[in-house]
Write an enzyme that holds these catalytic residues in place. Structure first.
Site, PDB file in Angstrom:
ATOM      1  N   GLU A 234       0.868  -1.175   0.000  1.00 29.42           N
ATOM      2  CA  GLU A 234       0.000   0.000   0.000  1.00 29.42           C
ATOM      3  C   GLU A 234       0.903   1.223   0.000  1.00 29.42           C
ATOM      4  OE1 GLU A 234      -3.171  -0.204  -0.383  1.00 29.42           O
ATOM      5  OE2 GLU A 234      -3.302  -2.371  -0.169  1.00 29.42           O
ATOM      6  N   CYS A 268      -2.112   9.328   2.698  1.00 34.35           N
ATOM      7  CA  CYS A 268      -1.626   8.753   1.433  1.00 34.35           C
ATOM      8  C   CYS A 268      -2.588   8.987   0.273  1.00 34.35           C
ATOM      9  CB  CYS A 268      -1.348   7.263   1.600  1.00 34.35           C
ATOM     10  SG  CYS A 268      -2.789   6.288   2.093  1.00 34.35           S
TER      11      CYS A 268
END
Length: 535
Positions: A234, A268
């Site tokens: 990720e 993010c």
């Protein structure tokens, strides 16, 4: 399952001391060996163990919320409310979904059969992978470390988890608390320096789940390749937000301001840069500035709802970007090294998209409260700009507008890990949607059922019955696959291997059951002399 008290004899001990999460590089090999030995006992396979651990997990979050939130505040100046809503609550939602659906997830799935295999039973079942490593991140230190653990536990794995080390307080509280509540034989949270991380990556795992930068992701993937260990990465990238001329300006400004500056911009999937249509650019910028003031006040440094940079290195990097583009600042640009504070900042690069693409702030993911902005005239320019990003395909993409043609262009002609239309960030709160990247922004996905799938192997199972295979009705036909082959055998194999026969082989079982029930009813009626149809 009850929590494991501090004096429990079942707690793991290493080098003659109680395990508190702190380990040295030379202790890593034994740690991994012990956890693998625990998986070999098969205790994690049962539904009872999994449910017990998930309930203990939930209890831990309830009883230790204050400690977790206080740690996040010390690390990131995150308010307790924001810490609960953006971290604790999301983990609890994952736990409750796993408990509710675990029976369904664990149940083998029936699959169709081919003519050459009938009669048989074809299914797929989800097997735990074994011992998995989870490497958390510092920006959402509790959520990004513990949420993947929910899926790993529900899937029946043993887990070694190392939190993001930059969030020192959060890492420490997790290593202290998790090892107390969850089964310490099968689930370990460890802390240590880079040498410890290096020693961990030298070991063989059955899967590695990593959240962090692309740079470290490459290091993890390289280490995993030595053991052919599969990885879920990720990562991140530059997530664009696009505001079309058809957008509701107030609606867009509020959502973009919230998503951009949440957690001090250290998210993010935050909107990393803005492309706004030239027809509404001035209006949007004015509304955006007013919205930021409404959210955080005249001085955002004084509100509890605006975060701080994680460390001095992050502060210095972002300060340099502010200095490099002083002439483009619309508002913000204030810095305070003593608090690692950088104010919400917006840059306006005008309409020169080519110059915008070469700006220093556009060369890598910003990961801070800065929003570079460019004006565009054609949707095609936006599409091509997003496709050519130096960081590759983004983790998320956000589009605001009501024009169907514009929305369809963005949907079909761009590639990103996730897409939100007329909102930001909220796709990751829907646990029925996969969350993950594509290309440079990551590989693999999780949340909800996708987390369970991430930490399991879908095994194909075909089961046959010798009693049926050897029956007088089937033995000759099934034996046609064995040599030597005469013309009859060849014909049988050819006929039963024809995929057009599959619908007959896989006639719906519920239909056959209902048909059988109907025939039984008709037979009973006939016995009693009752005829539904007179001939």
């Amino acid at each position: 399952m009850a929590a494991y008290p501090p004096d429990s004899k079942s707690r793991y001990k290493t080098a003659g001391r109680e395990f508190d999460g702190q380990i040295e590089p030379e202790e890593v090999k034994k740690l991994v060996s012990d956890v693998r030995e625990a998986f070999g006992k098969d205790k994690t396979l049962s539904k009872e163990w999994r449910i017990g651990q998930l309930k203990a997990f939930d209890k831990m979050l309830d009883e230790c919320t204050e400690e977790f939130c206080e740690a996040m505040h010390k690390d990131l100046h995150k308010s307790h409310f924001e810490g609960y809503v953006t971290e604790i609550a999301l983990i609890k939602a994952e736990i409750h979904a796993a408990i509710k659906h675990l029976d369904q997830w664990m149940t083998p799935v029936k699959k169709p059969n081919g003519g050459l295999n009938a009669p048989c039973w074809s299914t797929t079942q989800r097997d735990p992978l074994g011992v998995v490593l989870i490497l958390g991140a510092w920006n959402y230190p509790i959520q990004l470390s513990l949420a993947p653990m929910v899926g790993a536990i529900a899937a029946g794995n043993c887990v070694i988890m190392k939190p993001g080390s930059y969030a020192v307080e959060s890492s420490n509280v997790m290593s202290r608390i998790v090892n107390r509540y969850l089964d310490p034989e099968c689930i370990r949270v460890v802390e240590g320096n880079r040498k410890v991380t290096g020693a961990i990556l030298e070991e063989k795992f059955d899967k590695i789940f990593f959240t962090g930068s692309g740079y470290v992701g490459r290091i993890v993937l390289t280490a995993a390749a030595k053991h052919l260990t599969p990885c879920a990465l990720e990562l991140g990238g530059k997530s664009p937000v696009i505001v079309d001329a058809s957008a509701d300006i107030t609606h867009a400004a509020e959502r973009i301001a919230w998503g951009t500056f949440l957690n001090g911009g250290q998210t993010c999937v935050r909107p990393d840069f803005l492309m706004v249509h030239e027809k509404v650019a001035d209006e949007f910028i004015d509304k955006f500035q007013a919205t930021v003031k409404k959210f955080y006040g005249e001085d955002p440094q004084k509100t509890e709802y605006f975060g701080r940079c994680i460390n001095d290195a992050a502060f210095n990097r972002l300060s340099d970007l502010v200095k490099a583009h002083q002439d483009k600042i619309v508002f913000g640009g204030k810095t305070d090294a003593s608090e690692k504070y950088i104010s919400p900042t917006m840059f306006d690069f005008g309409s020169d998209i080519e110059a915008f693409s070469k700006a220093e702030v556009m060369q890598d993911e910003i990961f801070g409260p800065l929003l570079p902005t460019v004006r565009y005239g054609k949707t095609e320019d936006v599409i091509q700009f997003v496709r050519a990003l130096p960081t590759g395909k983004p983790l998320a993409l956000y589009a605001f507008g009501t024009d169907k043609r514009f929305i369809n262009e963005v949907k079909t002609r761009t590639s990103s890990g996730g897409l939100c239309v007329n909102d930001v960030l909220m796709h990751l709160t829907n646990h029925d949607l996969p969350f993950g990247g594509v290309g440079s922004s990551g590989m693999g996905a999780y949340h909800g059922k996708y987390s369970f799938d991430c930490f399991t192997h879908e095994k194909a199972v075909l089961q046959k019955s010798p009693l049926l295979d050897e029956s007088i009705f089937l033995k000759f036909a099934l034996g046609a696959r064995f040599p030597p082959y005469d013309s009859t055998k060849k014909l049988i194999v050819k006929v039963f291997g024809d995929p057009r026969l599959d619908p007959l082989i896989n006639f719906p079982i519920p239909f056959l059951r209902n048909l059988a029930k109907l025939l039984v009813v008709l037979a009973v009626l006939r016995i009693f002399g009752i005829h539904l149809v007179k001939v």
